[in-house]
Scaffold this active site. Structure first.
Site, PDB file in Angstrom:
ATOM      1  N   LYS A   1       3.069  -3.569   6.288  1.00 29.24           N
ATOM      2  CA  LYS A   1       3.459  -3.510   4.873  1.00 29.24           C
ATOM      3  C   LYS A   1       4.857  -2.910   4.745  1.00 29.24           C
ATOM      4  CE  LYS A   1      -0.501  -4.938   3.094  1.00 29.24           C
ATOM      5  NZ  LYS A   1      -0.703  -6.050   2.164  1.00 29.24           N
TER       6      LYS A   1
ATOM      7  N   TYR B   1      -1.549  -1.797  10.729  1.00 32.75           N
ATOM      8  CA  TYR B   1      -1.682  -2.441   9.419  1.00 32.75           C
ATOM      9  C   TYR B   1      -0.649  -1.907   8.431  1.00 32.75           C
ATOM     10  CZ  TYR B   1      -3.175  -2.585   4.579  1.00 32.75           C
ATOM     11  OH  TYR B   1      -3.173  -2.713   3.211  1.00 32.75           O
ATOM     12  N   HIS B   2      -0.592  -0.590   8.280  1.00 29.65           N
ATOM     13  CA  HIS B   2       0.363  -0.031   7.319  1.00 29.65           C
ATOM     14  C   HIS B   2       1.801  -0.383   7.702  1.00 29.65           C
ATOM     15  CE1 HIS B   2      -3.175   2.617   6.467  1.00 29.65           C
ATOM     16  NE2 HIS B   2      -2.785   2.359   5.246  1.00 29.65           N
TER      17      HIS B   2
ATOM     18  N   THR C   1       0.829  -1.196   0.000  1.00 25.79           N
ATOM     19  CA  THR C   1       0.000   0.000   0.000  1.00 25.79           C
ATOM     20  C   THR C   1       0.861   1.243   0.000  1.00 25.79           C
ATOM     21  OG1 THR C   1      -1.365   1.382   1.461  1.00 25.79           O
ATOM     22  CG2 THR C   1      -0.223  -0.436   2.488  1.00 25.79           C
TER      23      THR C   1
ATOM     24  N   SER D   1      -0.446   3.359  10.856  1.00 20.83           N
ATOM     25  CA  SER D   1      -1.271   2.412  11.614  1.00 20.83           C
ATOM     26  C   SER D   1      -0.510   1.091  11.688  1.00 20.83           C
ATOM     27  CB  SER D   1      -2.626   2.168  10.932  1.00 20.83           C
ATOM     28  OG  SER D   1      -2.473   1.260   9.846  1.00 20.83           O
TER      29      SER D   1
HETATM   30  N1  NAD Z   1      -8.869  -3.405  -0.583  1.00 23.34           N
HETATM   31  C1  NAD Z   1      -8.099  -2.346  -0.730  1.00 23.34           C
HETATM   32  O1  NAD Z   1      -8.560  -1.223  -0.892  1.00 23.34           O
HETATM   33  C2  NAD Z   1      -6.619  -2.510  -0.711  1.00 23.34           C
HETATM   34  C3  NAD Z   1      -5.810  -1.383  -0.893  1.00 23.34           C
HETATM   35  C4  NAD Z   1      -4.420  -1.517  -0.854  1.00 23.34           C
HETATM   36  C5  NAD Z   1      -3.864  -2.755  -0.649  1.00 23.34           C
HETATM   37  N2  NAD Z   1      -4.649  -3.847  -0.463  1.00 23.34           N
HETATM   38  C6  NAD Z   1      -4.014  -5.136  -0.214  1.00 23.34           C
HETATM   39  O2  NAD Z   1      -4.492  -6.113  -1.083  1.00 23.34           O
HETATM   40  C7  NAD Z   1      -4.588  -7.375  -0.416  1.00 23.34           C
HETATM   41  C8  NAD Z   1      -5.974  -7.918  -0.544  1.00 23.34           C
HETATM   42  O3  NAD Z   1      -6.892  -6.976   0.006  1.00 23.34           O
HETATM   43  P1  NAD Z   1      -8.437  -7.313   0.101  1.00 23.34           P
HETATM   44  O4  NAD Z   1      -9.155  -6.038   0.176  1.00 23.34           O
HETATM   45  O5  NAD Z   1      -8.770  -8.303  -0.931  1.00 23.34           O
HETATM   46  O6  NAD Z   1      -8.487  -7.999   1.562  1.00 23.34           O
HETATM   47  P2  NAD Z   1      -9.454  -9.154   2.094  1.00 23.34           P
HETATM   48  O7  NAD Z   1      -9.378  -9.124   3.568  1.00 23.34           O
HETATM   49  O8  NAD Z   1     -10.769  -9.085   1.451  1.00 23.34           O
HETATM   50  O9  NAD Z   1      -8.700 -10.477   1.557  1.00 23.34           O
HETATM   51  C9  NAD Z   1      -7.578 -11.007   2.169  1.00 23.34           C
HETATM   52  C10 NAD Z   1      -7.727 -12.526   2.135  1.00 23.34           C
HETATM   53  O10 NAD Z   1      -6.564 -13.125   2.713  1.00 23.34           O
HETATM   54  C11 NAD Z   1      -6.962 -14.166   3.605  1.00 23.34           C
HETATM   55  N3  NAD Z   1      -5.911 -14.332   4.619  1.00 23.34           N
HETATM   56  C12 NAD Z   1      -5.525 -13.450   5.588  1.00 23.34           C
HETATM   57  N4  NAD Z   1      -4.556 -13.970   6.352  1.00 23.34           N
HETATM   58  C13 NAD Z   1      -4.284 -15.208   5.849  1.00 23.34           C
HETATM   59  C14 NAD Z   1      -3.372 -16.251   6.240  1.00 23.34           C
HETATM   60  N5  NAD Z   1      -2.554 -16.123   7.291  1.00 23.34           N
HETATM   61  N6  NAD Z   1      -3.372 -17.390   5.492  1.00 23.34           N
HETATM   62  C15 NAD Z   1      -4.214 -17.542   4.428  1.00 23.34           C
HETATM   63  N7  NAD Z   1      -5.100 -16.583   4.039  1.00 23.34           N
HETATM   64  C16 NAD Z   1      -5.137 -15.436   4.749  1.00 23.34           C
HETATM   65  C17 NAD Z   1      -8.310 -13.723   4.143  1.00 23.34           C
HETATM   66  O11 NAD Z   1      -9.085 -14.811   4.603  1.00 23.34           O
HETATM   67  C18 NAD Z   1      -8.930 -13.003   2.949  1.00 23.34           C
HETATM   68  O12 NAD Z   1      -9.697 -13.880   2.177  1.00 23.34           O
HETATM   69  C19 NAD Z   1      -4.211  -7.119   1.036  1.00 23.34           C
HETATM   70  O13 NAD Z   1      -2.880  -7.529   1.260  1.00 23.34           O
HETATM   71  C20 NAD Z   1      -4.350  -5.642   1.177  1.00 23.34           C
HETATM   72  O14 NAD Z   1      -3.466  -5.123   2.156  1.00 23.34           O
HETATM   73  C21 NAD Z   1      -6.018  -3.747  -0.486  1.00 23.34           C
END
Ligand code: NAD
Ligand code: NAD
Lengths: 406, 406
Positions: free
Chosen positions: B193, B189-190, B145, B187
């Protein structure tokens, strides 16, 4: 002060606990004794005969009249107990030594990599979160390493933590900003210390935690003023291929007539500090706590630098040992210069013990005295940084293909 | 290609799996379904009615004739199974979405902080170590991110990953060096990353892993070409105070006649990308893999930036909703500019869906269509960044002390 010494059963932690107890502070040692378990795993033991932590505390009480309490606790795995412990003991300062600290051990196998990351990151983060959650405003002093800079020190003098950089703003102007000096760690162990820095930066900024991070060089020497007071207070001395640091390994190699094993050209320059100075630096750092809201205070905790081959020559000169050049199990630059700034501790009054003055007593009082306890099989460094390096390793210094020099 | 989609049951992972399957790749989804468990913990559900992952895969096979396999596996906790899985499936590429991804959730309580760090760091590190150990030369594409830069973007344009800096060498000269653009995450979370970046840097350097890190903006939108093909292929839509991103929250607030809740002045500028563009970017990144020994490739994956209050006004304009200004639960600069470089994806042929064009269909096809499924109690953002902030929070937009504007 009430001081919690996390990892207080370890090589730097134990003499620190004694030093601070001797100054009259109330000391609690917290340790999960994992380092003793690793001794068991590797089939090695400290060169110096080391008692249990409980027994060490008992002896210290007899010798000094002062009490040090020991608490068995895993910082990485027992978050709720860490919190409860802090609430019960309410320390004014916490000194955090409690991490897996050997680079070769961290590179030994995938299991060791996974353990090192999980143990070190979770231990540090649990501690930080628990301080925030309990609201205990203790000064946190952490032991880091200058090794975090690794590949990023292109012949630069290592400053104390921060680097001013010019960043181009959107209107094309340049703005100066101070950033954490960029790290480029060369082992999984060093990497965890680089991760720690980011955790510290966040918790200082978000929650106003007061943190000092001591970027320490390789600690050498065994005795401090306090450990000399009784045989059973003696500090640990690691000499095996994983935990033995370079100087310790040369000392015991000399003591048993084993060639001093230099890796590669021995052109690596490392920073050193004597254990007596290390415990003194921690005392100085404790007395100089940052305010809430201040950025993390970073000190370089070292007193001199040496090239590995020069160290070997020096030990060889004092003992008559031979020097053997072996392939390097590490992935690193074969030669590097190192200049380290340590003005902050010098300004606070540190008066260093030099290698020049302390080396001979280390040879006589420790290496030669306990030479009968050395297990030759544990001397070679066998943990390779990559699979390719592992393939080319030759850990036998008596092998005729190796160039041996006196 | 054989592609492993880790976290493929999630918001970005699922449409990515469909998109790549549709292109003819062999897709394996790996997920521990923790995100569904978190829904249960928080008592929330996706606005869109979402089927089980097993059922989604079955429907996709019916609709497209293509097979997607699902594997239940916890990357953070089951290292040995991760290794065995890689050896069995030998992917050519691994896309890593599998992390806890909500900043508010990561700040909810100490338990959530500990979970987020432990889950994210161990998941990423286990994956990296397992790739090295198994010798599987897969291209690893990770979702990061731009939020990692946080406080360090003093009105600077965010470059793609690296910053050249001048470092003073020991002889007083200046040497230029390229460093990871300094991060200062806001945060937990951030922060994870930012930790990931250091893990990637190390494993690319030490083991020659081939890694692309996509620094993504906030993803908006629900449908992609593939999710539209069947009701039961629909993507998740999070709207609650923890997982709902700012635009999603405005959309559902408008749909149920709840004021649009802007935090602080709404002067925060954020980067956005539509889900259709997100899956397309991942495809582009996959086709452009780095070589072994290359540094980590970093792309900014976003297409436009907006101030939060401007977004609110825009949604209000389209829907007639009111806007309410609430205290900010986050610790962040009240106003910030943001300019992001995204030349790399534009050069690779990305043709963005703009908010201008896509917003109205999102309102009609998603927010209004599923408005009956909204639980009003789940709308407020209740996770505060610090104890002080928590004390001053007011999460009720109908409270008369709040200045409401239309
Ligand atoms: N959604 C956004 O706006 C956004 C923005 C920037 C970055 N991201 C990044 O993109 C990625 C996906 O985001 P998203 O919105 O689809 O999130 P999400 O929470 O919908 O999906 C993440 C998936 O990973 C799985 N997961 C988490 N920990 C796990 C583990 N230890 N083992 C196996 N599976 C695991 C969860 O069950 C979930 O299905 C993330 O890494 C997130 O940080 C998302
Ligand atoms: N020894 C050196 O030359 C040197 C140099 C630079 C930095 N440091 C740093 O100083 C610190 C202390 O080093 P040392 O040489 O005394 O190491 P050590 O291994 O002798 O001591 C570390 C102690 O921490 C304990 N510990 C580890 N993980 C723990 C956990 N999860 N919970 C509770 N206790 C745990 C161990 O049992 C051990 O007693 C380390 O953080 C190390 O990285 C040491």
């Amino acid at each position: 002060m009430r001081i919690a010494v996390l990892g207080g059963d370890g090589f730097v932690g134990w003499p620190t606990a004694l030093h601070l107890s001797d100054l009259g502070h109330h000391i609690d040692i917290v340790d999960n004794l994992s380092r003793r378990w690793i001794d068991t795993e590797l089939g090695v033991q400290s060169l110096t005969p080391m008692d249990s932590i409980q027994e060490r505390c008992r002896i210290w009480r007899e010798v000094s009249g002062r009490k040090i309490n020991f608490h068995l606790l895993d910082l990485a795995k027992e978050y709720e107990r860490v919190k409860a412990w802090l609430l019960e003991h309410k320390p004014d300062a916490v000194i955090h030594f409690a991490e897996q600290r050997a680079a070769p051990y961290s590179m030994k196998s995938d299991r060791h990599k996974v353990y090192t990351v999980s143990n070190n990151v979770n231990a540090t983060h649990n501690l930080l979160t628990a301080l925030v959650e309990t609201g205990i405003d203790a000064h946190l002093v952490h032991l880091g390493t200058m090794g975090v800079y690794g590949y990023s020190t292109v012949g630069a003098a290592i400053p104390e933590g921060y680097l001013p950089v010019q960043i181009e703003t959107m209107d094309g102007a340049k703005a100066e900003q101070e950033i954490l000096y960029p790290t480029r760690p060369g082992s999984v162990y060093h990497m965890t210390k680089s991760l720690d820095q980011i955790l510290f930066q966040f918790y200082a900024q978000n929650d106003g935690l007061r943190i000092t991070d001591l970027h320490q060089g390789i600690v050498w020497g065994t005795h401090t003023e306090q450990t000399r007071r009784h045989d059973q207070l003696i500090n640990r001395f690691d000499y095996d291929g994983d935990y033995g640091t370079v100087l310790n390994r040369f000392l015991i190699q000399a003591a048993i007539g084993y060639p001093l094993t230099v890796h590669g050209t021995g052109g690596q320059t490392r920073a050193f500090i004597h254990i007596q100075d290390s415990v003194r630096c921690i005392e100085l750092a404790l007395n100089d706590a940052p305010q809430a809201g201040e950025r993390v205070r970073i000190f370089n905790q070292m007193t001199e630098t040496h090239r590995v081959r020069d160290l070997a020559e020096r030990v060889a000169g004092l003992t008559g040992a031979k020097v053997a050049y072996l392939p390097n199990p590490r992935k690193e630059a074969p030669e590097n210069d190192l200049v380290v700034k340590n003005d902050q501790f010098l300004n606070l009054g540190l008066n260093p013990t030099t290698l020049e003055n302390g080396l001979l007593s280390e040879i006589v009082e420790i290496a030669q005295k306990f030479a009968h306890r050395i297990d030759r099989k544990r001397v070679p460094a066998v943990s390779a940084w990559t699979k390719e390096i592992a393939g080319g390793l030759n850990t036998d210094p008596e092998d005729t293909r190796l160039k041996s020099v006196s």
